[in-house]
Design an enzyme around this catalytic site. Sequence first.
Site, mmCIF file in Angstrom:
data_model
loop_
_atom_site.group_PDB
_atom_site.id
_atom_site.type_symbol
_atom_site.label_atom_id
_atom_site.label_comp_id
_atom_site.label_asym_id
_atom_site.label_seq_id
_atom_site.Cartn_x
_atom_site.Cartn_y
_atom_site.Cartn_z
ATOM 1 N N GLN A 114 0.842 -1.188 0.000
ATOM 2 C CA GLN A 114 0.000 0.000 0.000
ATOM 3 C C GLN A 114 0.884 1.247 0.000
ATOM 4 O OE1 GLN A 114 -3.543 -0.627 2.879
ATOM 5 N NE2 GLN A 114 -1.853 -1.809 3.712
ATOM 6 N N ASN A 115 2.166 1.045 0.208
ATOM 7 C CA ASN A 115 3.095 2.167 0.326
ATOM 8 C C ASN A 115 3.429 2.731 -1.050
ATOM 9 O OD1 ASN A 115 3.102 1.613 3.048
ATOM 10 N ND2 ASN A 115 5.008 0.423 2.970
ATOM 11 N N HIS A 134 -1.224 1.403 -4.531
ATOM 12 C CA HIS A 134 -1.672 2.803 -4.508
ATOM 13 C C HIS A 134 -0.755 3.693 -5.328
ATOM 14 C CE1 HIS A 134 -3.640 1.629 -0.434
ATOM 15 N NE2 HIS A 134 -4.376 1.273 -1.468
ATOM 16 N N THR A 229 0.526 -2.666 8.799
ATOM 17 C CA THR A 229 -0.639 -1.972 8.261
ATOM 18 C C THR A 229 -1.784 -1.999 9.270
ATOM 19 O OG1 THR A 229 -2.295 -1.907 6.482
ATOM 20 C CG2 THR A 229 -1.376 -4.078 7.007
HETATM 21 C C1 BV8 Z 1 -11.595 2.778 -3.640
HETATM 22 C C2 BV8 Z 1 -1.887 6.807 -1.741
HETATM 23 C C3 BV8 Z 1 -13.470 2.495 -5.091
HETATM 24 C C4 BV8 Z 1 -1.950 8.265 -1.459
HETATM 25 C C5 BV8 Z 1 -3.496 5.758 -0.242
HETATM 26 C C6 BV8 Z 1 -15.035 0.215 1.725
HETATM 27 C C7 BV8 Z 1 -15.175 0.284 3.104
HETATM 28 C C8 BV8 Z 1 -14.717 1.407 3.822
HETATM 29 C C9 BV8 Z 1 -14.128 2.490 3.126
HETATM 30 C C10 BV8 Z 1 -14.035 2.414 1.749
HETATM 31 C C11 BV8 Z 1 -14.461 1.290 1.059
HETATM 32 N N1 BV8 Z 1 -14.230 1.491 -0.257
HETATM 33 C C12 BV8 Z 1 -13.670 2.703 -0.429
HETATM 34 C C13 BV8 Z 1 -13.542 3.302 0.778
HETATM 35 C C14 BV8 Z 1 -12.973 4.630 0.974
HETATM 36 C C15 BV8 Z 1 -11.453 4.595 1.102
HETATM 37 C C16 BV8 Z 1 -11.043 4.040 2.431
HETATM 38 O O1 BV8 Z 1 -10.654 2.883 2.532
HETATM 39 N N2 BV8 Z 1 -11.086 4.913 3.423
HETATM 40 C C17 BV8 Z 1 -10.643 4.507 4.740
HETATM 41 C C18 BV8 Z 1 -9.843 5.653 5.361
HETATM 42 C C19 BV8 Z 1 -11.870 4.154 5.546
HETATM 43 N N3 BV8 Z 1 -10.837 3.815 0.061
HETATM 44 C C20 BV8 Z 1 -10.608 4.397 -1.131
HETATM 45 O O2 BV8 Z 1 -10.979 5.525 -1.414
HETATM 46 C C21 BV8 Z 1 -9.846 3.560 -2.155
HETATM 47 N N4 BV8 Z 1 -10.567 3.613 -3.399
HETATM 48 O O3 BV8 Z 1 -11.998 1.978 -2.843
HETATM 49 O O4 BV8 Z 1 -12.130 2.941 -4.907
HETATM 50 C C22 BV8 Z 1 -14.292 3.692 -4.763
HETATM 51 C C23 BV8 Z 1 -14.298 4.757 -5.632
HETATM 52 C C24 BV8 Z 1 -15.085 5.879 -5.312
HETATM 53 C C25 BV8 Z 1 -15.830 5.922 -4.122
HETATM 54 C C26 BV8 Z 1 -15.776 4.842 -3.221
HETATM 55 C C27 BV8 Z 1 -15.009 3.725 -3.539
HETATM 56 C C28 BV8 Z 1 -8.476 4.162 -2.398
HETATM 57 C C29 BV8 Z 1 -7.601 3.919 -1.192
HETATM 58 C C30 BV8 Z 1 -6.170 4.351 -1.527
HETATM 59 C C31 BV8 Z 1 -5.884 5.666 -0.824
HETATM 60 N N5 BV8 Z 1 -4.475 6.028 -1.059
HETATM 61 N N6 BV8 Z 1 -2.219 6.064 -0.530
HETATM 62 C C32 BV8 Z 1 -0.846 8.671 -0.534
HETATM 63 O O5 BV8 Z 1 -0.196 7.798 0.098
HETATM 64 O O6 BV8 Z 1 -0.610 9.880 -0.447
HETATM 65 S S1 BV8 Z 1 -3.800 4.933 1.202
HETATM 66 C C33 BV8 Z 1 -2.639 5.498 2.322
HETATM 67 O O7 BV8 Z 1 -3.155 5.264 3.607
HETATM 68 C C34 BV8 Z 1 -1.379 4.720 2.283
HETATM 69 O O8 BV8 Z 1 -0.976 4.336 1.014
HETATM 70 C C35 BV8 Z 1 -1.696 3.526 3.129
HETATM 71 O O9 BV8 Z 1 -2.245 2.520 2.344
HETATM 72 C C36 BV8 Z 1 -2.802 4.015 3.991
HETATM 73 C C37 BV8 Z 1 -2.317 4.026 5.410
HETATM 74 O O10 BV8 Z 1 -2.535 2.742 5.833
HETATM 75 P P1 BV8 Z 1 -1.333 1.907 6.453
HETATM 76 O O11 BV8 Z 1 -0.337 1.633 5.403
HETATM 77 O O12 BV8 Z 1 -1.964 0.759 7.149
HETATM 78 O O13 BV8 Z 1 -0.630 2.881 7.474
HETATM 79 P P2 BV8 Z 1 -1.143 3.302 8.920
HETATM 80 O O14 BV8 Z 1 -0.344 4.475 9.337
HETATM 81 O O15 BV8 Z 1 -2.643 3.375 8.909
HETATM 82 O O16 BV8 Z 1 -0.765 2.045 9.841
HETATM 83 C C38 BV8 Z 1 0.595 1.757 10.098
HETATM 84 C C39 BV8 Z 1 0.573 0.451 10.860
HETATM 85 O O17 BV8 Z 1 1.905 0.042 11.071
HETATM 86 C C40 BV8 Z 1 -0.085 0.593 12.224
HETATM 87 O O18 BV8 Z 1 -0.899 -0.544 12.447
HETATM 88 C C41 BV8 Z 1 1.107 0.605 13.188
HETATM 89 O O19 BV8 Z 1 0.782 -0.015 14.415
HETATM 90 C C42 BV8 Z 1 2.110 -0.235 12.446
HETATM 91 N N7 BV8 Z 1 3.522 0.093 12.674
HETATM 92 C C43 BV8 Z 1 4.072 1.294 12.967
HETATM 93 N N8 BV8 Z 1 5.423 1.161 13.041
HETATM 94 C C44 BV8 Z 1 5.714 -0.141 12.781
HETATM 95 C C45 BV8 Z 1 4.507 -0.836 12.549
HETATM 96 N N9 BV8 Z 1 4.461 -2.145 12.267
HETATM 97 C C46 BV8 Z 1 5.644 -2.804 12.211
HETATM 98 N N10 BV8 Z 1 6.847 -2.220 12.425
HETATM 99 C C47 BV8 Z 1 6.919 -0.903 12.711
HETATM 100 N N11 BV8 Z 1 8.125 -0.333 12.929
#
Ligand code: BV8
Length: 280
Positions: A114-115, A134, A229
């Site tokens: 996803q990165n 993404h 993630t």
């Molecule tokens: C879509 C690019 C169809 C940009 C990104 C269905 C259900 C619910 C919501 C939706 C759904 N369908 C669509 C949605 C809406 C939306 C969505 O999911 N919203 C969420 C917020 C609820 N999804 C979309 O819009 C997707 N499109 O579905 O298209 C559609 C079309 C129109 C209308 C509706 C649907 C598109 C999603 C892509 C968005 N773009 N990135 C950019 O990066 O600038 S996503 C972006 O956020 C990142 O790429 C990454 O994927 C995401 C962050 O998530 P994580 O990678 O998990 O990072 P996070 O910080 O959250 O977590 C880090 C984890 O690591 C934590 O758990 C932490 O504890 C852990 N951690 C920390 N340090 C460490 C560690 N683990 C191990 N070692 C460590 N050292």
Amino acid sequence: TESAPSSTLIPVSTLESFHNFLRSPNCKTILALVGAGLSASSGLSTFRGSGGLWKQYNAIDLATPDAFLDDPGLVWQFYAYRRHKALQAQPNLGHYVLAKLSKLADINFLTITQNVDGLSQRSHHVPEKLLEFHGSLFGMRCTNFSCSYEEQNNYNDPLCEALRVDNFDQTDALPFLDEQDLPHCPACKVGLLRPAVVWFGESLPLQMIDKADEFIVQNKVDLMLVIGTSRAVWPAASYVDIIRNQGGKVAIFNTEPDDDEKDCWQFIGDSAETLPLAME
Ligand code: BV8
Ligand code: ZN
């Protein structure tokens, strides 16, 4: 016996049962789902943990088509900053473990990341086995619909003078940038360029979804590695349940324990440390 490094205490029972499965003949196909946590120890802040300069902004509010329409200069500064940081960062051991798995001949392997930081690509991961779900911070796309400009990667930093990061790294207030100071398309000359990432509310490129589905349909996934993630973003998050419902096993690598998860292995710690230990 000396224990594992203090920050990574993996119970021996977890490691033993995981290694027994990993080395068993019925662990032939592995799918990795990767998030911002894998790049955390490379110094890139996670999406939800993004501190510093961008603390006053919520990344999710900036990674949208509306934000770009509304203030392309602000969104471009957000991406220029992340490009700059990603170029300064190095892949960590966690990236290299996945790259190594992608080269093994005796397993079917695929990484869905996803990165957008490009670190998996820079760790010499076999490209055909890496899906950048993404997109990438370094991809550039023309916003002029009638333009045929082929999306391509641009690693220049800065992309243009107005986006030189050290101009705005130390100040709090970000300057307002006029559109003409932002990167424009070299082909049609008029189109404003945008980062070729998937913003919230945008659909993922169909060929990404097709490749992921093809892998899952063609090979029954025996083991899914869920690495760094929060699984908050869809549709990437949906693959964990899909695999589990097909009888695949799940191993979670995260700094936070996931108490809802019962039947899976959990490796609590920095994935740059836990992945090499688990996958050795
Ligand atoms: C879509 C690019 C169809 C940009 C990104 C269905 C259900 C619910 C919501 C939706 C759904 N369908 C669509 C949605 C809406 C939306 C969505 O999911 N919203 C969420 C917020 C609820 N999804 C979309 O819009 C997707 N499109 O579905 O298209 C559609 C079309 C129109 C209308 C509706 C649907 C598109 C999603 C892509 C968005 N773009 N990135 C950019 O990066 O600038 S996503 C972006 O956020 C990142 O790429 C990454 O994927 C995401 C962050 O998530 P994580 O990678 O998990 O990072 P996070 O910080 O959250 O977590 C880090 C984890 O690591 C934590 O758990 C932490 O504890 C852990 N951690 C920390 N340090 C460490 C560690 N683990 C191990 N070692 C460590 N050292
Ligand atoms: Zn163009």
